[in-house]
Design an enzyme around this catalytic site. Structure first.
Site, mmCIF file in Angstrom:
data_model
loop_
_atom_site.group_PDB
_atom_site.id
_atom_site.type_symbol
_atom_site.label_atom_id
_atom_site.label_comp_id
_atom_site.label_asym_id
_atom_site.label_seq_id
_atom_site.Cartn_x
_atom_site.Cartn_y
_atom_site.Cartn_z
ATOM 1 N N CYS A 9 1.067 -1.216 -0.034
ATOM 2 C CA CYS A 9 0.141 -0.069 -0.018
ATOM 3 C C CYS A 9 0.909 1.388 0.015
ATOM 4 C CB CYS A 9 -0.949 0.111 1.155
ATOM 5 S SG CYS A 9 -0.146 0.198 2.971
ATOM 6 N N PRO A 10 0.304 2.339 -0.239
ATOM 7 C CA PRO A 10 1.274 3.630 -0.359
ATOM 8 C C PRO A 10 2.004 3.959 0.780
ATOM 9 C CG PRO A 10 -1.013 3.946 -1.432
ATOM 10 C CD PRO A 10 -1.178 2.587 -0.870
#
Length: 480
Positions: A9-10
């Site tokens: 995920c970011p």
């Protein structure tokens, strides 16, 4: 069957590891062997080896940012977001068990209309992934810069008629300057790693150079830079230009110098020219107008902004809508408006804290697994990790998500009206402990109110459903 997975995920904090855990648990229930590589904030863990890949029957890529797929050539791959792996991991594994996902060479049939639509949606999702790749690399620079400036003000600041100020040539002024230097990298790093996500290594130099141009209005005769919007435009422009040039068919003798000389130079020149002569000044004017508008927000207009930001932060708990609001707040820190991030910082932690509190207040409404998730949610909420509420939203979205939004909106409004400021792109009580919050008392009040509103709303809705189910069961029993 042996499957492999990658989760990323970011921010690399919560979704990455929750998705990996859900996939591993689902695979065990379905009697499928799986190994999941996590690409989180601490780096890559549980790395997939060449032997793992050679023996694998399929690969699940649950990621919200760019992932290198070159090592999986010829394998059956299914790509999705981390939220898909969190919400329904069994479905992803079942796709391989049913033979729905196959290796590229095994599928010779023409695409159906639905398959074509799915492919288009997948390409559209790439835009979000490229953006989040840039954001994930940018965040540490803004966090370090914001914390150093906040630390310098908290310890070395002296009261003045206009507020705290750090004395010139003092030790703490140097610390503040280091923090300011970290902030200057924000836009170039954002642009550079967007371009890197699109075109790989040939994109990083033109992306960062274009990002630097975007951040410095002097290149296009503007008193202000183009900010984060300019950085996003510069990153995508540089990345897709580099990718286009990478696909040129050139003689073999030229190929070795393409990635280190030809691609960076041409894409840098083209991106720089477009930014300087075409888009730089209009974007800078837009950002300047937006900043002035936000700085002038008072009364009802500031409440509306807080309501919107609170709703966005809590709606998908770390997903695309959440990240848009987060990135907006981060950009406002660089523009000197810390009140926007202050409202966001309060909203960030109320979903997990609210759900954790809800499980403590009404234990009869939750099963054993949810109670354990509630304990984890409380810990994650204290650290400002919104994703702690995901297990509850995945299990009961109709009652949980509206409750999270109401609670987060309440917290954001109180923080905005209370003059809360946050100089780092993060939230939760931990940020106050680090000294990055202005008006800590109102910040804590905002979090407490948002947490209790969330817990009350979700328990009320769950209790209402339970009562209806009980009445329905009694009527059914009476008929029988």
């Amino acid at each position: 069957m042996k499957l492999l997975g990658i989760t990323a995920c970011p921010t690399g904090i919560a979704h990455t590891y929750i998705a990996a855990e859900k996939l591993s648990r689902a695979a065990k229930e379905l009697d499928v062997e799986i190994k999941v590589e996590t690409q989180g904030s601490v780096g890559t863990e549980n790395v997939l080896t060449d032997k793992d890949i050679a023996e694998a029957d399929g690969i699940i890529i649950a990621a919200d940012k760019g992932v290198d797929l070159s090592r999986f050539a010829g394998k059956a791959i299914y790509e999705c977001g981390t939220k898909d792996a969190v919400k329904d991991p069994k479905r992803l594994i079942q796709l391989f068990l049913d033979g729905t996902v196959v290796a590229p060479q095994a599928s010779k049939k023409l695409k159906s209309v639905e398959e074509a639509k799915q492919e288009i949606r997948g390409k559209q999702n790439l835009i979000y992934r490229h953006l989040m790749s840039g954001v994930s690399y940018m965040i540490p620079f803004v966090v370090v810069g914001g914390l150093l400036i906040a630390l310098a003000l908290a310890i070395g600041g002296e009261p003045t008629p206009t507020g705290l100020a750090i004395p010139e040539n003092s030790f703490w002024m140097h610390i503040s300057d280091i923090g300011g230097a970290a902030f200057t990298f924000m836009v170039p790093i954002l642009a550079g790693f967007i371009a890197y996500s699109i075109a790989d290594r040939p994109g990083i130099a033109p992306g960062m150079i274009a990002g630097f141009i975007a951040a410095n209005g002097s290149f296009y005769d503007s008193s202000a830079g183009a900010g984060f919007i300019g950085g996003i435009v510069a990153g995508f422009l540089a990345g897709y230009l580099a990718l286009w040039i990478k696909r040129w068919k050139v003689p073999k003798m030229v190929q070795p110098i393409m990635p280190i000389l030809v691609i960076p130079i041409i894409s840098t020149l083209l991106t720089g020219a477009v930014f300087i002569f075409v888009v730089g000044k209009p974007i800078a004017s837009l950002m300047n107008g937006l900043t002035e508008f936000l700085n002038g927000m008072q009364g009802s207009s500031s409440i509306l902004l807080a309501l919107i930001l609170g709703a966005m932060i809590s709606f998908d708990m770390g997903g695309p809508v959440n990240k848009v609001a987060f990135l907006f707040g981060t950009s406002m820190i660089g523009a000197g408006n810390v009140a926007v991030m202050g409202a966001i910082a309060a909203a960030i932690c109320t979903p997990p804290l609210g759900m954790g509190l809800a499980t403590l207040l009404r234990k009869n409404l939750y099963n054993k697994e949810e109670k354990e998730a509630g304990k984890a949610a409380l810990a994650m909420g204290l650290c400002g990790i919104t994703e702690g509420a995901i297990p509850f939203a995945a299990g009961d979205p109709l009652r949980v998500i509206p409750s999270l939004m109401v609670g987060a909106m309440s917290g954001a409004v109180i923080a905005m009206l209370g003059g809360v400021g946050d100089s780092v792109p993060h939230g939760g009580p931990i940020v106050a402990l680090l000294g990055a919050i202005d008006n800590v008392l109102m910040f804590i009040i905002a979090i407490v109110v948002g947490t209790f509103v969330t817990a009350f709303c979700v328990n009320f809705l769950k209790d209402l459903k339970q009562r209806k189910d009980n009445v329905s069961n009694q009527k059914q029993a009476a008929r029988e």
